[in-house]
Design an enzyme around this catalytic site. Structure first.
Site, PDB file in Angstrom:
ATOM      1  N   GLY A   1       0.924  -1.160  -0.120  1.00  0.00           N
ATOM      2  CA  GLY A   1      -0.159  -0.215  -0.062  1.00  0.00           C
ATOM      3  C   GLY A   1       1.031   1.316   0.024  1.00  0.00           C
TER       4      GLY A   1
ATOM      5  N   GLN B   1       2.739  10.050   1.595  1.00  0.00           N
ATOM      6  CA  GLN B   1       4.113   9.433   1.565  1.00  0.00           C
ATOM      7  C   GLN B   1       5.096   9.619   0.366  1.00  0.00           C
ATOM      8  OE1 GLN B   1       2.258   5.230   2.312  1.00  0.00           O
ATOM      9  NE2 GLN B   1       4.207   5.113   3.226  1.00  0.00           N
TER      10      GLN B   1
ATOM     11  N   CYS C   1       6.152   0.037   7.849  1.00  0.00           N
ATOM     12  CA  CYS C   1       5.860   1.117   6.728  1.00  0.00           C
ATOM     13  C   CYS C   1       6.810   1.629   6.192  1.00  0.00           C
ATOM     14  CB  CYS C   1       5.133   2.307   7.894  1.00  0.00           C
ATOM     15  SG  CYS C   1       4.604   3.758   6.866  1.00  0.00           S
ATOM     16  N   LEU C   2       6.561   1.786   5.001  1.00  0.00           N
ATOM     17  CA  LEU C   2       7.749   2.239   3.880  1.00  0.00           C
ATOM     18  C   LEU C   2       8.230   3.715   4.622  1.00  0.00           C
ATOM     19  CD1 LEU C   2       6.096   1.534   0.514  1.00  0.00           C
ATOM     20  CD2 LEU C   2       7.883   0.194   1.608  1.00  0.00           C
TER      21      LEU C   2
ATOM     22  N   HIS D   1      -4.274   0.988   7.546  1.00  0.00           N
ATOM     23  CA  HIS D   1      -2.861   1.610   7.830  1.00  0.00           C
ATOM     24  C   HIS D   1      -2.777   2.786   6.862  1.00  0.00           C
ATOM     25  CE1 HIS D   1       1.518   1.317   8.070  1.00  0.00           C
ATOM     26  NE2 HIS D   1       1.556   1.760   6.971  1.00  0.00           N
ATOM     27  N   GLU D   2      -3.147   2.602   5.345  1.00  0.00           N
ATOM     28  CA  GLU D   2      -3.141   3.701   4.337  1.00  0.00           C
ATOM     29  C   GLU D   2      -4.106   4.778   4.937  1.00  0.00           C
ATOM     30  OE1 GLU D   2      -0.571   3.540   2.683  1.00  0.00           O
ATOM     31  OE2 GLU D   2      -0.219   1.373   2.999  1.00  0.00           O
TER      32      GLU D   2
ATOM     33  N   HIS E   1      -2.530   7.437   7.073  1.00  0.00           N
ATOM     34  CA  HIS E   1      -1.641   8.316   6.599  1.00  0.00           C
ATOM     35  C   HIS E   1      -2.343   9.592   5.993  1.00  0.00           C
ATOM     36  CE1 HIS E   1       2.217   6.126   6.555  1.00  0.00           C
ATOM     37  NE2 HIS E   1       1.757   5.277   5.971  1.00  0.00           N
TER      38      HIS E   1
END
Length: 173
Positions: free
Chosen positions: A45, A50, A92-93, A134-135, A138
């Site tokens: 995702g 991000q 997480c990225l 999660h997304e 953000h």
């Protein structure tokens, strides 16, 4: 085109995102670039903030970059229903080398639009429900590091400061 992913503690990651008012050719290019970036970085995702875009836009593929089977683009997503609770081990990225257990809803219903402006509704459970939550975090300026206790966050902050200092020292040589 692969985009750069912002890393914690970049302040842009803490800002809530704006609603997408109109689907434009530029937005479609951004979506394509986000999908490529997510896959290149082995993500499941990616949220627009991000990559520095403060828009309510996410791309997800819980099957992952190897399969590329379940790609979904969701514009202006929102959770309209949730039930149950489950512990989720997440990374997480935008938070390299950090993982933690977060309590999430077991099932969620998410509405939004696809890349063509068509209304969509996703009823998700298990891993898909976790990825969606999660997304969506953000989009509200919340990272997984914001969902842990003070001690774990302080330890990660210390690690980040050490990395930043090492980068400065390396750049100065």
């Amino acid at each position: 085109m692969k985009l750069g992913i912002l890393k914690y503690p970049d302040p842009n990651l803490a800002d809530p995102c704006a609603v997408v008012e109109k689907i434009t050719p530029e937005l479609k290019v951004l979506i394509d670039n986000m999908v490529e970036t997510m896959y290149e970085d082995d993500g499941v995702g990616l949220a627009a903030p991000q990559i520095g875009e403060k828009l309510r836009l996410i791309v997800i593929d819980p099957s992952g970059p190897k399969n590329r089977e379940d790609l979904q683009i969701i514009i202006n997503p929102q959770i309209i229903d949730s039930e149950g609770k489950v512990d989720s081990e997440e990374s997480c990225l935008s938070c390299p080398s950090f993982s933690c257990v977060i309590k999430r809803s077991e099932k969620v219903t998410v509405t939004g639009m696809d890349e063509n402006g068509k209304d969509i509704r996703i009823e998700a459970d298990d891993f898909l429900a976790i990825v969606l939550q999660h997304e969506l975090d953000h989009l509200d300026g919340t990272l997984i590091v914001n969902r842990v206790g003070r001690l774990k966050k302080a330890m990660y902050d210390k690690k980040i400061k050490k990395w930043q200092q090492q980068e400065k020292n390396h750049a100065g040589k």
